[in-house]
Design a protein around this motif. Sequence first.
Motif, PDB file in Angstrom:
ATOM      1  N   PRO A   1       0.812  -1.229   0.000  1.00 34.20           N
ATOM      2  CA  PRO A   1       0.000   0.000   0.000  1.00 34.20           C
ATOM      3  C   PRO A   1       0.839   1.270   0.000  1.00 34.20           C
ATOM      4  O   PRO A   1       0.279   2.364   0.028  1.00 34.20           O
ATOM      5  N   PHE A   2       2.147   1.137  -0.042  1.00 35.74           N
ATOM      6  CA  PHE A   2       3.019   2.313  -0.078  1.00 35.74           C
ATOM      7  C   PHE A   2       3.219   2.767  -1.526  1.00 35.74           C
ATOM      8  O   PHE A   2       3.140   1.965  -2.460  1.00 35.74           O
TER       9      PHE A   2
ATOM     10  N   ASN B   1      -4.471  -4.606  11.697  1.00 37.32           N
ATOM     11  CA  ASN B   1      -4.722  -4.336  10.278  1.00 37.32           C
ATOM     12  C   ASN B   1      -3.787  -3.263   9.730  1.00 37.32           C
ATOM     13  O   ASN B   1      -4.182  -2.401   8.940  1.00 37.32           O
ATOM     14  N   ILE B   2      -2.530  -3.337  10.138  1.00 39.93           N
ATOM     15  CA  ILE B   2      -1.475  -2.437   9.658  1.00 39.93           C
ATOM     16  C   ILE B   2      -0.670  -3.200   8.612  1.00 39.93           C
ATOM     17  O   ILE B   2      -0.404  -4.396   8.777  1.00 39.93           O
ATOM     18  N   PRO B   3      -0.262  -2.555   7.521  1.00 39.61           N
ATOM     19  CA  PRO B   3       0.542  -3.260   6.511  1.00 39.61           C
ATOM     20  C   PRO B   3       1.756  -3.938   7.134  1.00 39.61           C
ATOM     21  O   PRO B   3       2.492  -3.321   7.911  1.00 39.61           O
ATOM     22  N   LEU B   4       1.976  -5.177   6.785  1.00 40.88           N
ATOM     23  CA  LEU B   4       3.076  -5.924   7.390  1.00 40.88           C
ATOM     24  C   LEU B   4       4.436  -5.339   7.027  1.00 40.88           C
ATOM     25  O   LEU B   4       5.420  -5.542   7.736  1.00 40.88           O
ATOM     26  N   GLU B   5       4.496  -4.613   5.909  1.00 44.15           N
ATOM     27  CA  GLU B   5       5.770  -4.006   5.509  1.00 44.15           C
ATOM     28  C   GLU B   5       6.258  -2.965   6.516  1.00 44.15           C
ATOM     29  O   GLU B   5       7.431  -2.581   6.504  1.00 44.15           O
TER      30      GLU B   5
ATOM     31  N   GLY C   1      15.365  12.035   4.905  1.00 47.01           N
ATOM     32  CA  GLY C   1      16.101  10.801   4.665  1.00 47.01           C
ATOM     33  C   GLY C   1      15.434   9.571   5.245  1.00 47.01           C
ATOM     34  O   GLY C   1      15.907   8.451   5.060  1.00 47.01           O
ATOM     35  N   TYR C   2      14.320   9.777   5.918  1.00 48.62           N
ATOM     36  CA  TYR C   2      13.668   8.720   6.695  1.00 48.62           C
ATOM     37  C   TYR C   2      12.877   7.749   5.818  1.00 48.62           C
ATOM     38  O   TYR C   2      13.100   6.539   5.841  1.00 48.62           O
ATOM     39  N   VAL C   3      11.954   8.277   5.038  1.00 48.48           N
ATOM     40  CA  VAL C   3      11.131   7.416   4.180  1.00 48.48           C
ATOM     41  C   VAL C   3      11.976   6.734   3.095  1.00 48.48           C
ATOM     42  O   VAL C   3      11.789   5.540   2.837  1.00 48.48           O
ATOM     43  N   PRO C   4      12.918   7.426   2.432  1.00 47.23           N
ATOM     44  CA  PRO C   4      13.781   6.708   1.483  1.00 47.23           C
ATOM     45  C   PRO C   4      14.545   5.558   2.137  1.00 47.23           C
ATOM     46  O   PRO C   4      14.719   4.500   1.536  1.00 47.23           O
ATOM     47  N   ALA C   5      14.995   5.754   3.380  1.00 48.29           N
ATOM     48  CA  ALA C   5      15.701   4.675   4.081  1.00 48.29           C
ATOM     49  C   ALA C   5      14.765   3.500   4.348  1.00 48.29           C
ATOM     50  O   ALA C   5      15.159   2.337   4.236  1.00 48.29           O
ATOM     51  N   PHE C   6      13.520   3.803   4.694  1.00 43.45           N
ATOM     52  CA  PHE C   6      12.520   2.744   4.899  1.00 43.45           C
ATOM     53  C   PHE C   6      12.279   1.960   3.612  1.00 43.45           C
ATOM     54  O   PHE C   6      12.275   0.719   3.601  1.00 43.45           O
ATOM     55  N   LEU C   7      12.086   2.672   2.512  1.00 42.06           N
ATOM     56  CA  LEU C   7      11.843   1.999   1.231  1.00 42.06           C
ATOM     57  C   LEU C   7      13.067   1.215   0.774  1.00 42.06           C
ATOM     58  O   LEU C   7      12.943   0.131   0.194  1.00 42.06           O
TER      59      LEU C   7
END
Length: 537
Positions: free
Chosen positions: A132-133, A178-182, A292-298
């Motif tokens: 879902p991201f 019901n939170i995305p497992l990712e 830099g947070y979300v790019p690191a997560f992805l």
Amino acid sequence: MNVRFFALFLLCAFLGPYSLSAQEEKKDSLNVAVDSLNRERPILLQTQDNTIQDASLQVPVAKTETEQASLRDMEQAYTYDSLWLKELAKHEDYFKEMYAQVTRMDVDTTEFLELPTDTLKARLQRLDEKTPFNIAYNPSLERVIKTFLTKKRGLMQRMLTASQFYFPLFEQELDNQNIPLEVKYLAIVESALNPRAKSRVGATGLWQFMFSTGKIYGLDVSSYVDDRSDPIASTKAAGKYLAKLYDIFNDWDLALAAYNSGPGNVNKAIRRSGGYKNYWNIRRNLPRETAGYVPAFLAAMYLFEYAEEHGLKGEKIERPYFETDTVHVKELITFDQISSLVGISKEELEVLNPQYKLNIIPKVKGKTYTLRLPVKHMGKFVSNEQAIYAYAKTELDKQEKPLPRLVNSSDRIRYKVKSGDYLGKIAQRYGVGISQIKRWNGLRSNNLRIGQRLTIYPRKPVTTTQSKAVATNQSKTKPIALPNDPSKVHEVQSGDSLWTISRKYPGISIENLREWNGIRGNNLKPGTKLRLCNCSS
């Protein structure tokens, strides 16, 4: 499994890497203590392979030298050579490495030929289709992925090892809500899977909760216990917080950004971008750390999903998290006592129960505390609970030095606004954020009136004396010459703090503001002019 092998396996669970004579002396002293507490003679059982067992604690003793030598080797391997235990026990450096990577955005700009851009685009598209991201190719994301594959390759392989321990429990809790497992990959970026990680601003645990936010979602902190370090309790709280953020933004990327920097900063970034609600369109308006947070997560998600293609391999662990179990502890007991009686190393207890700050499980009226043990040790503890508690009490009574007094952090306080107060000053005093005070009290502006009552969930207690000392230190600060360029000067507004000011000017830290303006304390007076550079004219 034959009886002989089973008996050997039981003995392996109790014996440590000590000499046989020392272990026998230790066992004899424990048996005597338990015997005296229960006021009955130990019941000795003889098995078919001549192994003698004390039924009061089910502690087996081997008889032949060949058996003793081989069993010590097995226990040595179990306790000290277990790869997952080693990985989980030394996470402090991993957290610092990941934290520096995210906050500094230190990316490798060299070409990485093993991952052509077209291949990366195709893989990201496949990831986007099943999550879902909003996963789309972006040059910034490509640089972060290639940095992880080169400079941070060792770190990511260690995360592959540690994830085998934590991911099963993450997935269970996230699925329950019901939170995305990712979202499990978020804990890699937040803490490098270190339950005792603590950032420079006080965020703690696998999911890096600040004190106040943790309190809102049911995570208690005392002198003995910090629920933010409890893997299960903190994961439940993180799920609730993320669900709330998703309800606000209806976008998982923005929910992650808000988890890191707060929903207020995300809303401001949306406004400054002209109303865009895509993370990549508002990224340049977010605080540097969040950029830099979300790019690191992805990037972490990509590398875990395509680890095999890049030759990333974690060590195979022998016992994952779900082969442990928990028991409610009914009396105060220490890790040293559990280790001695149950036959498990203290180091392993610390890994399995990181929420206990002093290696002590307290007894507090109205609260329930749990002990997590490997399944193979759980039966021994449960079957002998009363004897174990009695022995623990006797040992504690013998200690000359009392245990630390249990101190609970305040649930909340009611603060009365005084003349000269402003939100930044109050927030600094109690170690919380301005936006938090506003949210707790439903404030729409930074304006306060004298006599107004505020509800605050403090992260740190501050006495009146301390506050006066800070004010005195600041009042003695010598005037600083201001530069002529108005763009290099900031006039303090009501509600400003060093933290909020540093966020308004990318590249300027709190330490810079202190150094350039001779500031010793944290309180700022509205109208004060601050230098935004290391210059005098």
